[in-house]
Each structure stands twice: as structure tokens, then as C-alpha cells.
Design a protein around this motif. Structure first.
Motif, PDB file in Angstrom:
ATOM      1  N   ALA A   4       0.834  -1.207   0.000  1.00 41.69           N
ATOM      2  CA  ALA A   4       0.000   0.000   0.000  1.00 41.69           C
ATOM      3  C   ALA A   4       0.870   1.258   0.000  1.00 41.69           C
ATOM      4  O   ALA A   4       0.625   2.204  -0.761  1.00 41.69           O
ATOM      5  N   MET A   5       1.885   1.269   0.833  1.00 41.44           N
ATOM      6  CA  MET A   5       2.777   2.431   0.882  1.00 41.44           C
ATOM      7  C   MET A   5       3.544   2.599  -0.428  1.00 41.44           C
ATOM      8  O   MET A   5       3.766   3.726  -0.880  1.00 41.44           O
ATOM      9  N   SER A   6       3.914   1.498  -1.038  1.00 38.29           N
ATOM     10  CA  SER A   6       4.633   1.546  -2.301  1.00 38.29           C
ATOM     11  C   SER A   6       3.792   2.223  -3.385  1.00 38.29           C
ATOM     12  O   SER A   6       4.270   3.103  -4.104  1.00 38.29           O
ATOM     13  N   MET A   7       2.537   1.815  -3.496  1.00 36.50           N
ATOM     14  CA  MET A   7       1.685   2.420  -4.526  1.00 36.50           C
ATOM     15  C   MET A   7       1.354   3.871  -4.188  1.00 36.50           C
ATOM     16  O   MET A   7       1.304   4.723  -5.080  1.00 36.50           O
TER      17      MET A   7
ATOM     18  N   SER B  26      -7.974  -2.841  -5.276  1.00 37.37           N
ATOM     19  CA  SER B  26      -8.664  -1.791  -6.024  1.00 37.37           C
ATOM     20  C   SER B  26      -8.208  -0.446  -5.488  1.00 37.37           C
ATOM     21  O   SER B  26      -7.855  -0.317  -4.318  1.00 37.37           O
ATOM     22  N   ILE B  27      -8.209   0.529  -6.368  1.00 38.14           N
ATOM     23  CA  ILE B  27      -7.896   1.912  -5.990  1.00 38.14           C
ATOM     24  C   ILE B  27      -8.963   2.787  -6.610  1.00 38.14           C
ATOM     25  O   ILE B  27      -9.265   2.672  -7.799  1.00 38.14           O
ATOM     26  N   ALA B  28      -9.542   3.644  -5.795  1.00 38.76           N
ATOM     27  CA  ALA B  28     -10.556   4.580  -6.276  1.00 38.76           C
ATOM     28  C   ALA B  28     -10.248   5.956  -5.705  1.00 38.76           C
ATOM     29  O   ALA B  28     -10.265   6.151  -4.491  1.00 38.76           O
ATOM     30  N   CYS B  29      -9.944   6.894  -6.585  1.00 40.46           N
ATOM     31  CA  CYS B  29      -9.656   8.264  -6.167  1.00 40.46           C
ATOM     32  C   CYS B  29     -10.773   9.177  -6.647  1.00 40.46           C
ATOM     33  O   CYS B  29     -11.216   9.086  -7.789  1.00 40.46           O
ATOM     34  N   THR B  30     -11.226  10.031  -5.770  1.00 41.28           N
ATOM     35  CA  THR B  30     -12.243  11.017  -6.118  1.00 41.28           C
ATOM     36  C   THR B  30     -11.596  12.386  -6.096  1.00 41.28           C
ATOM     37  O   THR B  30     -10.819  12.710  -5.198  1.00 41.28           O
ATOM     38  N   ASN B  31     -11.878  13.188  -7.099  1.00 40.41           N
ATOM     39  CA  ASN B  31     -11.290  14.517  -7.188  1.00 40.41           C
ATOM     40  C   ASN B  31     -12.030  15.481  -6.280  1.00 40.41           C
ATOM     41  O   ASN B  31     -13.250  15.434  -6.159  1.00 40.41           O
ATOM     42  N   GLY B  32     -11.265  16.366  -5.691  1.00 36.81           N
ATOM     43  CA  GLY B  32     -11.851  17.467  -4.942  1.00 36.81           C
ATOM     44  C   GLY B  32     -12.118  18.592  -5.918  1.00 36.81           C
ATOM     45  O   GLY B  32     -12.686  18.402  -6.980  1.00 36.81           O
ATOM     46  N   ALA B  33     -11.621  19.739  -5.636  1.00 29.98           N
ATOM     47  CA  ALA B  33     -11.761  20.882  -6.534  1.00 29.98           C
ATOM     48  C   ALA B  33     -10.864  20.690  -7.741  1.00 29.98           C
ATOM     49  O   ALA B  33      -9.771  20.160  -7.636  1.00 29.98           O
ATOM     50  N   THR B  34     -11.315  21.100  -8.896  1.00 29.47           N
ATOM     51  CA  THR B  34     -10.505  21.008 -10.108  1.00 29.47           C
ATOM     52  C   THR B  34      -9.463  22.115 -10.071  1.00 29.47           C
ATOM     53  O   THR B  34      -9.795  23.278  -9.901  1.00 29.47           O
ATOM     54  N   PRO B  35      -8.191  21.758 -10.232  1.00 26.81           N
ATOM     55  CA  PRO B  35      -7.149  22.771 -10.124  1.00 26.81           C
ATOM     56  C   PRO B  35      -7.018  23.596 -11.392  1.00 26.81           C
ATOM     57  O   PRO B  35      -7.460  23.198 -12.460  1.00 26.81           O
TER      58      PRO B  35
ATOM     59  N   ALA C 112      -6.318  17.379  -4.099  1.00 29.50           N
ATOM     60  CA  ALA C 112      -7.416  17.795  -3.231  1.00 29.50           C
ATOM     61  C   ALA C 112      -8.463  16.706  -3.047  1.00 29.50           C
ATOM     62  O   ALA C 112      -9.420  16.902  -2.324  1.00 29.50           O
ATOM     63  N   GLY C 113      -8.269  15.577  -3.692  1.00 24.45           N
ATOM     64  CA  GLY C 113      -9.242  14.503  -3.575  1.00 24.45           C
ATOM     65  C   GLY C 113      -8.845  13.487  -2.519  1.00 24.45           C
ATOM     66  O   GLY C 113      -7.927  13.690  -1.722  1.00 24.45           O
ATOM     67  N   ASN C 114      -9.541  12.374  -2.541  1.00 24.30           N
ATOM     68  CA  ASN C 114      -9.318  11.310  -1.567  1.00 24.30           C
ATOM     69  C   ASN C 114      -9.226   9.986  -2.310  1.00 24.30           C
ATOM     70  O   ASN C 114      -9.969   9.756  -3.258  1.00 24.30           O
ATOM     71  N   CYS C 115      -8.318   9.118  -1.878  1.00 26.47           N
ATOM     72  CA  CYS C 115      -8.159   7.810  -2.498  1.00 26.47           C
ATOM     73  C   CYS C 115      -8.428   6.714  -1.470  1.00 26.47           C
ATOM     74  O   CYS C 115      -8.044   6.847  -0.309  1.00 26.47           O
TER      75      CYS C 115
ATOM     76  N   TYR D 124      -7.176  -5.207   3.672  1.00 28.04           N
ATOM     77  CA  TYR D 124      -6.495  -4.015   4.179  1.00 28.04           C
ATOM     78  C   TYR D 124      -7.088  -2.839   3.427  1.00 28.04           C
ATOM     79  O   TYR D 124      -7.040  -2.787   2.191  1.00 28.04           O
ATOM     80  N   VAL D 125      -7.676  -1.887   4.124  1.00 30.38           N
ATOM     81  CA  VAL D 125      -8.283  -0.718   3.509  1.00 30.38           C
ATOM     82  C   VAL D 125      -7.561   0.515   4.031  1.00 30.38           C
ATOM     83  O   VAL D 125      -7.375   0.673   5.239  1.00 30.38           O
ATOM     84  N   TRP D 126      -7.195   1.373   3.094  1.00 25.15           N
ATOM     85  CA  TRP D 126      -6.485   2.585   3.478  1.00 25.15           C
ATOM     86  C   TRP D 126      -7.131   3.764   2.757  1.00 25.15           C
ATOM     87  O   TRP D 126      -7.255   3.785   1.544  1.00 25.15           O
ATOM     88  N   ASN D 127      -7.518   4.754   3.516  1.00 24.17           N
ATOM     89  CA  ASN D 127      -8.109   5.978   3.018  1.00 24.17           C
ATOM     90  C   ASN D 127      -7.020   7.049   3.123  1.00 24.17           C
ATOM     91  O   ASN D 127      -6.618   7.398   4.229  1.00 24.17           O
ATOM     92  N   PHE D 128      -6.549   7.553   1.995  1.00 27.60           N
ATOM     93  CA  PHE D 128      -5.405   8.473   2.030  1.00 27.60           C
ATOM     94  C   PHE D 128      -5.534   9.552   0.977  1.00 27.60           C
ATOM     95  O   PHE D 128      -6.372   9.496   0.092  1.00 27.60           O
ATOM     96  N   GLN D 129      -4.677  10.532   1.103  1.00 25.10           N
ATOM     97  CA  GLN D 129      -4.616  11.635   0.140  1.00 25.10           C
ATOM     98  C   GLN D 129      -3.193  11.703  -0.385  1.00 25.10           C
ATOM     99  O   GLN D 129      -2.281  12.090   0.340  1.00 25.10           O
ATOM    100  N   PRO D 130      -2.969  11.301  -1.646  1.00 24.86           N
ATOM    101  CA  PRO D 130      -1.583  11.292  -2.158  1.00 24.86           C
ATOM    102  C   PRO D 130      -1.038  12.635  -2.336  1.00 24.86           C
ATOM    103  O   PRO D 130      -0.662  13.477  -2.296  1.00 24.86           O
TER     104      PRO D 130
END
Length: 172
Positions: free
Chosen positions: A53-56, A118-127, A139-142, A166-172
């Protein structure tokens, strides 16, 4: 007084009882050792899931343009495919994302049994597009989810394996 002829088998019985007690102790010790080995394997697999998870996440942090465009989103890892980047051609952020996904998929299948992710990222505000060129904060969340088969301490076959997640909620 006891005659020596009546005492003849007593020490043999004592030795047999000592061997029996010693054998029961060894059987118990071997069971404890097997449980210890399996517990170590479970810990190893959980550590590998964290490492993957940390690697990706690090790969995603290094390629924010692909994260913004959804290049790492996939409902079903491991993926198959050829790496998109070669020494002869420059890599775009999308090609780097494909290369990262292929490499990560290989690691998943190497380090964890029956691994899926699986990886799912949602965008926050469009830069602003000018901000994208200077490494914007995402600005999103993965949400990253890694599944693998894990045998419990007393399981003897893979049919008794439990699926761990293993589920991880993070912001890259």
C-alpha cells in the motif's frame, strides 16, 4: 525386607513413564512451534500488505497528473499488460501510471497469496491548469483496498483460508 527378585521391573516402569511424560511434552512443544510459525506468517503477510500500500501511494505521489486524471483508478488489480514506457520514448504521466500499475500488480501476486486490490480516487476541486504543472497537492481522496487469503493458525488446507482485507483511506 524386600528381596531383590521382587524389585526387578520397577526401574523399567519408571523409565517408560519418564519417556511417556517426555513424549507428551515434546508433542505439546511441537504444536506450540507450529502455531508460532503460522502466526509469524500471518504477521508477515499483513506487513507485506502495508508495504504494498505504501509503495503504490508513493508512486501516486510522484505522479500527481495521473492521479488527477484518474490514471491509477482500477476496480481489479492485478492487471495484465505491457509496460507503456521504454528507454526510446519519453513517458507521459498516463504511461507512468500504467507502468506503475503493472509493476504493482506483479508485486501483489508475488508477495501475497490470491491477492486482489482496487484503488478509487475522487477529485476534490478542479485545479487551475497552470497549477498542475507545479506539483499541486491532490485535493481529492483515495481508497485503496487489498485482499488476500490468510490461513488461520489451525488450518491445514487452503480451503480453510480466510480472506483478509487491508483498507487505506489516504490523500496522495
Amino acid at each position: 525386607m524386600v528381596s531383590p527378585r521382587h524389585v526387578r521391573g520397577v526401574s523399567l516402569i519408571e523409565v517408560l513413564m519418564a519417556v511417556l511424560v517426555f513424549s507428551v511434552g515434546l508433542i505439546g512443544l511441537s504444536g506450540l512451534l507450529i502455531t508460532s510459525f503460522r502466526s509469524n506468517q500471518v504477521g508477515y503477510q499483513r506487513t507485506q500488505a502495508e508495504f504494498l500500500a505504501m509503495s503504490m501511494a508513493d508512486r501516486m505521489r510522484a505522479n500527481p497528473l495521473a492521479v488527477w486524471s484518474g490514471g491509477y483508478n482500477s476496480p481489479s488489480y492485478p492487471i495484465q499488460g505491457a509496460q507503456a514506457c521504454t528507454e526510446a520514448s519519453a513517458c507521459t504521466p498516463a504511461k507512468v501510471a500504467v507502468r506503475d500499475q503493472v509493476l504493482w500488480s506483479t508485486q501483489l501476486t508475488t508477495f501475497l497469496p490470491n491477492a486482489t486490490a482496487s484503488i478509487a480516487c475522487t477529485n476534490g476541486a478542479t485545479p487551475d491548469t497552470t497549477q498542475l504543472l507545479v506539483r499541486p497537492p491532490y485535493a481529492g481522496n483515495c481508497i485503496m483496498r487489498i485482499n488476500w487469503s490468510e490461513r488461520a493458525a489451525g488450518d491445514s488446507t487452503h480451503q480453510d483460508a480466510t480472506t483478509r482485507t487491508y483498507v487505506w483511506n489516504f490523500q496522495p
